[in-house]
Design an enzyme around this catalytic site. Structure first.
Site, PDB file in Angstrom:
ATOM      1  N   GLU A 159      -1.960  -5.237  -3.736  1.00 43.62           N
ATOM      2  CA  GLU A 159      -0.832  -4.747  -3.007  1.00 43.62           C
ATOM      3  C   GLU A 159       0.327  -5.512  -2.747  1.00 43.62           C
ATOM      4  O   GLU A 159       1.688  -4.694  -2.560  1.00 43.62           O
ATOM      5  CB  GLU A 159      -1.592  -4.086  -2.007  1.00 43.62           C
ATOM      6  N   ASP A 190       0.561  -1.366   0.076  1.00 43.65           N
ATOM      7  CA  ASP A 190       0.233  -0.055   0.348  1.00 43.65           C
ATOM      8  C   ASP A 190       0.918   0.751   0.050  1.00 43.65           C
ATOM      9  O   ASP A 190       0.985   2.404  -0.961  1.00 43.65           O
ATOM     10  CB  ASP A 190      -1.214   0.315   1.382  1.00 43.65           C
TER      11      ASP A 190
END
Length: 230
Positions: A125, A52
């Site tokens: 991610e 992220d």
């Protein structure tokens, strides 16, 4: 429960990500949901956490170069859209990540979750983090630029959050604020599905589903706004 080495086609995954891994356990873990292993440490959550941040850094870098004269507020709107769960899930589908996920709960349950937007976004991610940890920032950058460049350039204006857009539409016409309600919440704790309905005074409501209330609200608002502005 599977071990980290089970049911993992390294060559196929490396082809999807265009990177030959020195440490194959990294990408195996990135594609492993916690329902498929005994230990949380063998699943993708920790890599998702790092991915992220890596993605946000790389997208911010791309935005700074692509829009040198835009204000911080406009750049933030673009960033939010480009790193959203919806965008991540779309790219995961585009490259064929779903069939490579390692999921527990039996064959039928796993098949049902391979297109779950939340799971796809989390795994995307985690895969970016695996690229970063195995090959460094430039390897991660190459992947992100390849799959995000066209999406970044597509919007001439910064995107508007659909919930904000719907609220502005309603207020401009003297109507009350849009009202959201949870119609249903289904699925197991690790893969929930929320159905949200949004209504504006005097107009037919719209519904949408998402893996979080926030995602479902955004999708419902987007759907209603499209109906109202046709």
């Amino acid at each position: 429960m599977a071990s980290i080495e089970d049911d993992f086609d390294r060559a196929a995954v490396e082809a999807l990500l265009d990177h030959r891994f020195q440490d194959a356990t990294l990408i195996a873990r990135a594609l492993t949901h916690r329902s498929a292993v005994d230990s949380d440490a063998a699943a993708y959550e920790r890599l998702e956490f790092q991915g992220d941040r890596v993605l946000a850094l790389l997208i911010a870098d791309m935005l700074m170069s692509a829009y040198p004269n835009e204000a911080e507020g406009a750049l933030s709107k673009r960033l939010h859209a480009l790193v959203s769960g919806e965008m991540l899930a779309d790219i995961a589908r585009e490259i064929g990540l779903g069939p490579r996920l390692r999921l527990g709960g039996g064959e039928g349950a796993a098949a049902d979750q391979r297109d779950n937007p939340s799971i796809l976004a989390d795994a995307m991610e985690a895969a970016i983090a695996a690229l970063y940890r195995d090959g460094g920032l430039e390897v991660a950058r190459r992947f992100v630029e390849r799959h995000w460049r066209d999406r970044l350039a597509r919007a001439a204006q910064p995107p508007k959050d659909p919930k904000s857009g719907l609220q502005e539409w309603a207020m401009a016409r003297g109507l009350g604020l849009p009202e959201y309600r949870v119609v249903s919440s289904e699925g197991p704790p690790h893969a929930p599905v929320f159905t949200i309905e949004v209504a504006v005074e005097g107009r037919s409501p719209a519904r949408a589903q998402g893996s979080s209330k926030r995602m479902a609200e955004r999708l419902a608002a987007e759907r209603l706004l499209q109906e109202l502005t046709r």
